[in-house]
Design a protein around this motif. Structure first.
Motif, PDB file in Angstrom:
ATOM      1  N   ASP A  23       0.852  -1.184   0.000  1.00  0.00           N
ATOM      2  CA  ASP A  23       0.000   0.000   0.000  1.00  0.00           C
ATOM      3  C   ASP A  23       0.895   1.244   0.000  1.00  0.00           C
ATOM      4  O   ASP A  23       1.726   1.419   0.890  1.00  0.00           O
ATOM      5  CB  ASP A  23      -0.901   0.003   1.239  1.00  0.00           C
ATOM      6  N   GLU A  24       0.743   2.095  -0.985  1.00  0.00           N
ATOM      7  CA  GLU A  24       1.617   3.246  -1.142  1.00  0.00           C
ATOM      8  C   GLU A  24       1.460   4.250  -0.006  1.00  0.00           C
ATOM      9  O   GLU A  24       2.348   5.049   0.248  1.00  0.00           O
ATOM     10  CB  GLU A  24       1.364   3.920  -2.483  1.00  0.00           C
ATOM     11  N   ASN A  25       0.331   4.247   0.705  1.00  0.00           N
ATOM     12  CA  ASN A  25       0.112   5.179   1.801  1.00  0.00           C
ATOM     13  C   ASN A  25       0.685   4.676   3.124  1.00  0.00           C
ATOM     14  O   ASN A  25       0.724   5.412   4.095  1.00  0.00           O
ATOM     15  CB  ASN A  25      -1.376   5.457   1.968  1.00  0.00           C
ATOM     16  N   LYS A  26       1.085   3.422   3.199  1.00  0.00           N
ATOM     17  CA  LYS A  26       1.549   2.854   4.462  1.00  0.00           C
ATOM     18  C   LYS A  26       2.961   2.286   4.377  1.00  0.00           C
ATOM     19  O   LYS A  26       3.323   1.409   5.141  1.00  0.00           O
ATOM     20  CB  LYS A  26       0.598   1.744   4.911  1.00  0.00           C
ATOM     21  N   VAL A  27       3.775   2.796   3.479  1.00  0.00           N
ATOM     22  CA  VAL A  27       5.137   2.298   3.338  1.00  0.00           C
ATOM     23  C   VAL A  27       5.994   2.889   4.456  1.00  0.00           C
ATOM     24  O   VAL A  27       5.986   4.087   4.689  1.00  0.00           O
ATOM     25  CB  VAL A  27       5.725   2.669   1.962  1.00  0.00           C
ATOM     26  N   THR A  28       6.712   2.034   5.183  1.00  0.00           N
ATOM     27  CA  THR A  28       7.604   2.468   6.256  1.00  0.00           C
ATOM     28  C   THR A  28       8.994   1.889   6.022  1.00  0.00           C
ATOM     29  O   THR A  28       9.140   0.901   5.298  1.00  0.00           O
ATOM     30  CB  THR A  28       7.084   1.987   7.622  1.00  0.00           C
ATOM     31  N   PRO A  29      10.011   2.456   6.659  1.00  0.00           N
ATOM     32  CA  PRO A  29      11.356   1.927   6.474  1.00  0.00           C
ATOM     33  C   PRO A  29      11.522   0.529   7.042  1.00  0.00           C
ATOM     34  O   PRO A  29      12.335  -0.242   6.561  1.00  0.00           O
ATOM     35  CB  PRO A  29      12.259   2.905   7.211  1.00  0.00           C
ATOM     36  N   GLY A  30      10.784   0.184   8.072  1.00  0.00           N
ATOM     37  CA  GLY A  30      10.839  -1.157   8.628  1.00  0.00           C
ATOM     38  C   GLY A  30      12.072  -1.413   9.475  1.00  0.00           C
ATOM     39  O   GLY A  30      12.807  -0.513   9.845  1.00  0.00           O
ATOM     40  N   VAL A  31      12.283  -2.668   9.766  1.00  0.00           N
ATOM     41  CA  VAL A  31      13.381  -3.076  10.638  1.00  0.00           C
ATOM     42  C   VAL A  31      14.729  -2.821   9.977  1.00  0.00           C
ATOM     43  O   VAL A  31      15.670  -2.362  10.622  1.00  0.00           O
ATOM     44  CB  VAL A  31      13.229  -4.565  11.023  1.00  0.00           C
ATOM     45  N   LEU A  32      14.835  -3.097   8.694  1.00  0.00           N
ATOM     46  CA  LEU A  32      16.097  -2.874   7.995  1.00  0.00           C
ATOM     47  C   LEU A  32      16.489  -1.401   8.026  1.00  0.00           C
ATOM     48  O   LEU A  32      17.658  -1.068   8.265  1.00  0.00           O
ATOM     49  CB  LEU A  32      16.011  -3.362   6.551  1.00  0.00           C
ATOM     50  N   GLY A  33      15.536  -0.522   7.831  1.00  0.00           N
ATOM     51  CA  GLY A  33      15.807   0.913   7.902  1.00  0.00           C
ATOM     52  C   GLY A  33      16.278   1.326   9.285  1.00  0.00           C
ATOM     53  O   GLY A  33      17.189   2.144   9.432  1.00  0.00           O
ATOM     54  N   PHE A  34      15.661   0.762  10.321  1.00  0.00           N
ATOM     55  CA  PHE A  34      16.082   1.065  11.683  1.00  0.00           C
ATOM     56  C   PHE A  34      17.500   0.569  11.947  1.00  0.00           C
ATOM     57  O   PHE A  34      18.310   1.270  12.552  1.00  0.00           O
ATOM     58  CB  PHE A  34      15.125   0.443  12.709  1.00  0.00           C
ATOM     59  N   ILE A  35      17.815  -0.641  11.473  1.00  0.00           N
ATOM     60  CA  ILE A  35      19.147  -1.200  11.692  1.00  0.00           C
ATOM     61  C   ILE A  35      20.203  -0.353  10.993  1.00  0.00           C
ATOM     62  O   ILE A  35      21.258  -0.049  11.561  1.00  0.00           O
ATOM     63  CB  ILE A  35      19.200  -2.668  11.226  1.00  0.00           C
ATOM     64  N   VAL A  36      19.932   0.071   9.768  1.00  0.00           N
ATOM     65  CA  VAL A  36      20.876   0.908   9.028  1.00  0.00           C
ATOM     66  C   VAL A  36      21.061   2.244   9.739  1.00  0.00           C
ATOM     67  O   VAL A  36      22.190   2.731   9.912  1.00  0.00           O
ATOM     68  CB  VAL A  36      20.406   1.116   7.569  1.00  0.00           C
ATOM     69  N   PHE A  37      19.952   2.851  10.186  1.00  0.00           N
ATOM     70  CA  PHE A  37      20.028   4.130  10.883  1.00  0.00           C
ATOM     71  C   PHE A  37      20.797   3.989  12.193  1.00  0.00           C
ATOM     72  O   PHE A  37      21.634   4.831  12.535  1.00  0.00           O
ATOM     73  CB  PHE A  37      18.616   4.667  11.159  1.00  0.00           C
ATOM     74  N   ALA A  38      20.547   2.917  12.945  1.00  0.00           N
ATOM     75  CA  ALA A  38      21.246   2.697  14.211  1.00  0.00           C
ATOM     76  C   ALA A  38      22.734   2.475  13.976  1.00  0.00           C
ATOM     77  O   ALA A  38      23.574   2.980  14.727  1.00  0.00           O
ATOM     78  CB  ALA A  38      20.629   1.507  14.948  1.00  0.00           C
ATOM     79  N   ALA A  39      23.093   1.736  12.928  1.00  0.00           N
ATOM     80  CA  ALA A  39      24.507   1.506  12.620  1.00  0.00           C
ATOM     81  C   ALA A  39      25.201   2.814  12.246  1.00  0.00           C
ATOM     82  O   ALA A  39      26.336   3.069  12.678  1.00  0.00           O
ATOM     83  CB  ALA A  39      24.644   0.489  11.494  1.00  0.00           C
ATOM     84  N   MET A  40      24.520   3.651  11.478  1.00  0.00           N
ATOM     85  CA  MET A  40      25.101   4.941  11.118  1.00  0.00           C
ATOM     86  C   MET A  40      25.254   5.831  12.343  1.00  0.00           C
ATOM     87  O   MET A  40      26.257   6.537  12.487  1.00  0.00           O
ATOM     88  CB  MET A  40      24.244   5.631  10.047  1.00  0.00           C
ATOM     89  N   ALA A  41      24.275   5.799  13.247  1.00  0.00           N
ATOM     90  CA  ALA A  41      24.356   6.595  14.472  1.00  0.00           C
ATOM     91  C   ALA A  41      25.524   6.127  15.339  1.00  0.00           C
ATOM     92  O   ALA A  41      26.256   6.953  15.902  1.00  0.00           O
ATOM     93  CB  ALA A  41      23.047   6.510  15.244  1.00  0.00           C
ATOM     94  N   LEU A  42      25.716   4.827  15.460  1.00  0.00           N
ATOM     95  CA  LEU A  42      26.842   4.307  16.231  1.00  0.00           C
ATOM     96  C   LEU A  42      28.179   4.687  15.594  1.00  0.00           C
ATOM     97  O   LEU A  42      29.134   5.018  16.310  1.00  0.00           O
ATOM     98  CB  LEU A  42      26.740   2.788  16.365  1.00  0.00           C
ATOM     99  N   ALA A  43      28.244   4.662  14.277  1.00  0.00           N
ATOM    100  CA  ALA A  43      29.479   5.040  13.587  1.00  0.00           C
ATOM    101  C   ALA A  43      29.794   6.515  13.820  1.00  0.00           C
ATOM    102  O   ALA A  43      30.946   6.876  14.078  1.00  0.00           O
ATOM    103  CB  ALA A  43      29.353   4.753  12.091  1.00  0.00           C
ATOM    104  N   VAL A  44      28.795   7.364  13.751  1.00  0.00           N
ATOM    105  CA  VAL A  44      29.009   8.799  13.988  1.00  0.00           C
ATOM    106  C   VAL A  44      29.442   9.028  15.426  1.00  0.00           C
ATOM    107  O   VAL A  44      30.346   9.826  15.704  1.00  0.00           O
ATOM    108  CB  VAL A  44      27.745   9.614  13.643  1.00  0.00           C
ATOM    109  N   TRP A  45      28.816   8.336  16.379  1.00  0.00           N
ATOM    110  CA  TRP A  45      29.192   8.464  17.783  1.00  0.00           C
ATOM    111  C   TRP A  45      30.648   8.048  17.988  1.00  0.00           C
ATOM    112  O   TRP A  45      31.404   8.738  18.680  1.00  0.00           O
ATOM    113  CB  TRP A  45      28.259   7.616  18.644  1.00  0.00           C
ATOM    114  N   ALA A  46      31.061   6.942  17.381  1.00  0.00           N
ATOM    115  CA  ALA A  46      32.439   6.471  17.524  1.00  0.00           C
ATOM    116  C   ALA A  46      33.422   7.462  16.902  1.00  0.00           C
ATOM    117  O   ALA A  46      34.488   7.727  17.469  1.00  0.00           O
ATOM    118  CB  ALA A  46      32.594   5.092  16.892  1.00  0.00           C
TER     119      ALA A  46
END
Length: 82
Positions: A23-46
């Motif tokens: 459904d084009e109105n309910k597309v979310t980044p999902g778990v993979l998007g969260f994992i990628v975002f969290a990994a990038m946040a950890l890399a920036v913190w380091a």
């Protein structure tokens, strides 16, 4: 080397029907998007932590004009430029 356009078009024909089911109105980044975002946040913190540690080692003491001139003359005498 195999033709890459054939494999790309084959992949697209398999992915297009999957895209129609979402459904084009309910597309979310999902778990993979969260994992990628969290990994990038950890890399920036380091990187920030490492930069802070390295900046703490830098001495920002300015030399006076007399000290700079004497350093230049001693460097010139060592290289023989006189």
């Amino acid at each position: 080397m195999p033709d890459m356009s054939a494999s790309v078009s084959l992949a697209m024909t398999h992915l297009v029907p999957l895209a129609k089911e979402v459904d084009e109105n309910k597309v979310t980044p999902g778990v993979l998007g969260f994992i990628v975002f969290a990994a990038m946040a950890l890399a920036v913190w380091a990187l920030m932590k490492s930069m802070n540690r390295h900046m703490g080692k830098v001495k920002f003491k300015e030399t006076s004009e007399q000290d700079a001139a004497s350093a230049r003359t001693s460097a010139d005498s060592r290289t023989g430029q006189g």
